[in-house]
Scaffold this active site. Structure first.
Site, PDB file in Angstrom:
ATOM      1  N   LYS A   1      44.291  -4.084  39.286  1.00 51.81           N
ATOM      2  CA  LYS A   1      43.763  -5.259  39.971  1.00 51.81           C
ATOM      3  C   LYS A   1      42.642  -4.799  40.889  1.00 51.81           C
ATOM      4  O   LYS A   1      42.854  -3.994  41.787  1.00 51.81           O
ATOM      5  CB  LYS A   1      44.862  -5.958  40.776  1.00 51.81           C
TER       6      LYS A   1
ATOM      7  N   ARG B   1      41.384 -18.218  46.531  1.00 50.81           N
ATOM      8  CA  ARG B   1      41.714 -18.153  47.959  1.00 50.81           C
ATOM      9  C   ARG B   1      41.430 -19.493  48.635  1.00 50.81           C
ATOM     10  O   ARG B   1      42.087 -19.854  49.600  1.00 50.81           O
ATOM     11  CB  ARG B   1      40.961 -16.998  48.622  1.00 50.81           C
TER      12      ARG B   1
ATOM     13  N   LYS C   1      40.309  -6.361  50.963  1.00 50.10           N
ATOM     14  CA  LYS C   1      41.518  -5.832  50.320  1.00 50.10           C
ATOM     15  C   LYS C   1      41.266  -4.476  49.656  1.00 50.10           C
ATOM     16  O   LYS C   1      42.005  -4.057  48.776  1.00 50.10           O
ATOM     17  CB  LYS C   1      42.053  -6.868  49.322  1.00 50.10           C
TER      18      LYS C   1
ATOM     19  N   GLU D   1      47.180   4.158  37.521  1.00 51.28           N
ATOM     20  CA  GLU D   1      48.028   3.006  37.854  1.00 51.28           C
ATOM     21  C   GLU D   1      48.937   2.652  36.674  1.00 51.28           C
ATOM     22  O   GLU D   1      50.120   2.344  36.864  1.00 51.28           O
ATOM     23  CB  GLU D   1      47.158   1.789  38.219  1.00 51.28           C
TER      24      GLU D   1
ATOM     25  N   LYS E   1      42.939  -7.287  35.863  1.00 51.76           N
ATOM     26  CA  LYS E   1      42.448  -8.456  36.584  1.00 51.76           C
ATOM     27  C   LYS E   1      41.272  -8.090  37.464  1.00 51.76           C
ATOM     28  O   LYS E   1      41.385  -7.102  38.184  1.00 51.76           O
ATOM     29  CB  LYS E   1      43.592  -8.997  37.441  1.00 51.76           C
TER      30      LYS E   1
ATOM     31  N   SER F   1      40.025 -17.121  38.790  1.00 56.33           N
ATOM     32  CA  SER F   1      39.433 -18.370  39.270  1.00 56.33           C
ATOM     33  C   SER F   1      37.905 -18.377  39.208  1.00 56.33           C
ATOM     34  O   SER F   1      37.301 -19.341  38.729  1.00 56.33           O
ATOM     35  CB  SER F   1      39.917 -18.643  40.696  1.00 56.33           C
TER      36      SER F   1
ATOM     37  N   TYR G   1      43.077 -20.525  33.638  1.00 60.54           N
ATOM     38  CA  TYR G   1      43.033 -21.922  34.073  1.00 60.54           C
ATOM     39  C   TYR G   1      42.545 -22.833  32.947  1.00 60.54           C
ATOM     40  O   TYR G   1      42.580 -24.046  33.067  1.00 60.54           O
ATOM     41  CB  TYR G   1      42.133 -22.047  35.315  1.00 60.54           C
TER      42      TYR G   1
HETATM   43  C1  PBG Z   1      47.359 -12.763  45.472  1.00 65.02           C
HETATM   44  C2  PBG Z   1      46.650 -13.114  44.230  1.00 65.02           C
HETATM   45  C3  PBG Z   1      45.266 -13.333  44.089  1.00 65.02           C
HETATM   46  C4  PBG Z   1      45.072 -13.802  42.791  1.00 65.02           C
HETATM   47  C5  PBG Z   1      46.332 -13.813  42.171  1.00 65.02           C
HETATM   48  N1  PBG Z   1      47.296 -13.378  43.071  1.00 65.02           N
HETATM   49  C6  PBG Z   1      44.153 -13.260  45.061  1.00 65.02           C
HETATM   50  C7  PBG Z   1      43.882 -12.039  45.826  1.00 65.02           C
HETATM   51  O1  PBG Z   1      44.368 -10.948  45.510  1.00 65.02           O
HETATM   52  O2  PBG Z   1      43.186 -12.167  46.823  1.00 65.02           O
HETATM   53  C8  PBG Z   1      43.745 -14.216  42.228  1.00 65.02           C
HETATM   54  C9  PBG Z   1      43.782 -15.153  41.080  1.00 65.02           C
HETATM   55  C10 PBG Z   1      42.500 -15.812  40.772  1.00 65.02           C
HETATM   56  O3  PBG Z   1      41.438 -15.578  41.378  1.00 65.02           O
HETATM   57  O4  PBG Z   1      42.541 -16.665  39.866  1.00 65.02           O
HETATM   58  N2  PBG Z   1      47.816 -11.504  45.645  1.00 65.02           N
END
Ligand code: PBG
Length: 325
Positions: A197, A207, A219, A235, A250, A276, A315
């Site tokens: 990720k 968010r 992050k 990982e 991701k 997203s 989505y």
């Molecule tokens: C939270 C999480 C996130 C997403 C899924 N779980 C956001 C982040 O890590 O800030 C993002 C999903 C998306 O953007 O569709 N840990």
């Protein structure tokens, strides 16, 4: 006429032959549909940056799941959007069985036992700091966070989750969650690890949906650097050793090489999260009439599949399923 022995165009000369030689296809059953949950009754609120995606109250979410099951979507990843008042440093609300999230999971499972429910394990939707881990002196504390995540995973399993999705990127979380699930009798509950990720700007609209942006900093001390691919192998190695059932990459689109890398090096099923921001970009350009949104959607999903993902969180799941009817 030039003398050519090989004419690859012969295999493209009509639709039937193109279908015969087709190497990849996206099926509705490959897709996981993320859904956003809010408190209240008969409530459906718009997420500005994600046209056609809504935050739904429990009653409307149950209806949405029923509709989607009929369309052939089998699996749902549920995210809670909580009022700031319920957030604290330790994400206490994530363990509240009577709270919005866990009580809704239970209800979904009761009404639709055939639906596969995936849950997210990370502190951010419940954290007053907006981080995925426990914050002390502006630092994200790894091992303290693991204790909270393990409890969160068990609470979700108790409420009916079939697949736990740790999205927090703390070290050791898959192992700790696996042990906790087994200890409490949930050895049948799977873990889809957010293996690779990345610290990505593509999460922006999500968010907004959850009002979960970090209150300070970013992050980058836990999510991976977009510059790296070898690190994804580290990982993935750890996730396999610790007991993951799926390895997820991701975001998906800018990370097709990582999907392929994991596919070539690991035997576990690979999942990809078409996040997203990837959705929003397509919707925005399509709304302007600059691209054909439906065709681009299909091409994007196909490219993720071709790269090696057998599971796609997207989505687009519902509109893709509708387009197949
Ligand atoms: C939270 C999480 C996130 C997403 C899924 N779980 C956001 C982040 O890590 O800030 C993002 C999903 C998306 O953007 O569709 N840990």
């Amino acid at each position: 006429m030039i003398n050519l022995t090989q004419r690859p165009r012969r295999n493209r000369k009509n639709q039937a032959i193109r279908n015969l030689v087709k190497e990849n296809d996206v099926m509705v059953s490959d897709l996981i549909f993320p859904l956003f949950l809010i408190d209240g009754k008969n409530k459906k609120t718009q997420i500005n940056s994600m046209p056609n995606i809504f935050r739904l109250s429990k009653d409307l979410m149950l209806k949405e799941i029923e509709t989607c099951l009929k369309l052939g979507i089998t699996t749902f990843d549920i995210f809670p959007s909580l009022n700031d008042k319920l957030k604290d440093k330790k994400a206490t609300e994530s363990l509240n069985k009577k709270g919005l999230y866990l009580s809704t999971l239970k209800e979904i499972k009761k009404q639709f036992p055939e639906a596969v429910i995936m849950t997210d394990v990370a502190m951010d939707p419940y954290s007053s700091d907006g981080h995925d881990g426990f914050v002390k002196n502006s630092e994200i504390m790894n091992d303290e966070t693991l204790e909270i995540l393990a409890k969160m995973a068990v609470a979700q399993a108790e409420s009916g989750a079939d697949i736990i999705g740790p999205s927090d990127m703390m070290d050791g979380r898959v192992g700790v969650i696996r042990n906790a699930l087994d200890k409490y009798g949930y050895s049948n509950v799977s873990i889809m690890s957010y293996t690779a990720k990345y610290a990505s700007a593509f999460y922006g609209p999500f968010r907004e949906a959850l009002q979960s942006a970090p209150k300070f900093g970013d992050k980058k001390t836990y999510q991976m650097n977009p510059a790296n691919s070898q690190e994804a192998l580290i990982e993935a190695d750890l996730d396999v050793i610790e007991g993951a059932d799926f390895l997820m990459v991701k975001p998906a689109l800018s990370y097709l090489d990582i999907i392929k890398l994991l596919k070539e090096n690991f035997s576990l099923p690979i999942a990809a999260y078409n996040v997203s921001g990837e959705y929003s970009m397509v919707k925005a350009a399509a709304a302007k009439g600059w691209i054909d949104g439906d065709k681009i959607r299909d091409e994007i999903l196909l490219s993720i599949k071709r790269a090696g993902a057998s599971v796609i969180l997207t989505y687009f799941a519902k509109e893709f399923a509708l387009s197949k009817k």
